[in-house]
Design an enzyme around this catalytic site. Structure first.
Site, short mmCIF file in Angstrom:
data_model
loop_
_atom_site.label_atom_id
_atom_site.label_comp_id
_atom_site.label_asym_id
_atom_site.label_seq_id
_atom_site.Cartn_x
_atom_site.Cartn_y
_atom_site.Cartn_z
CD GLU A 294 3.50 -2.29 1.67
OE1 GLU A 294 4.08 -3.36 2.00
OE2 GLU A 294 2.35 -2.24 1.21
CG ASP B 184 0.41 -7.23 5.21
OD1 ASP B 184 -0.77 -7.59 5.12
OD2 ASP B 184 0.81 -6.08 4.90
ZN ZN Z 1 -0.44 -4.90 3.66
#
Ligand code: ZN
Length: 238
Positions: free
Chosen positions: A94, A146
């Site tokens: 992340e 994303d």
């Molecule tokens: Zn994600």
């Protein structure tokens, strides 16, 4: 080669340990949360049932939530080539960014430098193929955006993280927005499947699948429409 990190273990992983060999993918995400503090709260909260292996904070500092040999819950329902539910075969990273819902911004140089260090370490350790370095939206195009079109895939490819086409930019820009007929559109999809995008998604929402490709490989224009630039790039990548 190594990297610096702090440890903040999360309960959101599967108990069964996996083999080193089963790690075949790196999956990049943005957090979609406005602050690192809130992100860490969420990724370590047992109620949230989500965690990545790593977080790269705004400052570039790295946090470890789950050791590599445990399956962290970061990808959800997902598909790529013959793989389904990619959590079991991937390491999730992340990167802090508020994302499209809040205030999507450029990733900082500090974040990208940390990401390069961490990725190089993992690629070498687990012998990860450069074509297996993916964004969340590649493997879940109907649900996810994303890390998005501001993520520097081209720059990372120059650092041997992931890959990029080798076409001339000035030539490409001339065919941006040029329409494709039905035959060319079908060709585009055959290239997409060769790259690895799952066939299952086309019938459900063609536009979102095209957008996922664009966020990844043609970030200048996210139209959801197949144009000749997309066609050339997709062909070049196969
Ligand atoms: Zn994600």
């Amino acid at each position: 080669m190594s990297f610096k990190a702090t440890i903040n273990y999360s309960p959101n992983f599967s108990i069964k340990k996996r083999s080193k060999k089963s790690i075949k993918f790196l999956i990049f995400h943005y957090t979609g949360i406005g602050s690192d503090k809130k992100t860490i709260q969420r990724l370590t909260d047992i109620q949230s049932e989500v965690a990545s292996h790593y977080l790269i904070k705004d400052s570039g500092k790295i946090v470890i939530f789950v050791p590599d040999l445990y399956v962290a819950w970061h990808a959800g329902v997902s598909a790529w080539k013959k793989f389904n539910f990619l959590n079991k075969n991937s390491i999730g990273i992340e990167i802090s960014n508020p994302g499209h819902q809040l205030d999507y911004k450029k990733f900082s140089l500090k974040q990208i430098n940390s990401l390069i260090k961490l990725s190089k370490f993992l690629i070498k350790k687990y012998k990860i193929n450069k074509k297996n370095i993916l964004g969340h939206s590649d493997i879940a195009p109907l649900r996810k955006k994303d890390p998005g079109e501001k993520f520097p895939w081209e720059y990372l490819a120059k650092k041997n993280i992931g890959y990029w086409h080798n076409l001339n930019k000035n030539k490409l820009i001339k065919v941006r927005n040029k329409k494709c007929n039905k035959i060319l559109k079908n060709k585009f999809f055959t290239y997409l499947y060769k790259i690895g995008y799952s066939k299952n998604y086309k019938n459900q929402n063609e536009k979102l699948l095209i957008k996922a490709f664009q966020r990844r490989f043609r970030p200048q224009l996210i139209s959801g429409i197949i144009d000749q630039e997309c066609l050339l790039i997709s062909k070049n990548l196969t």
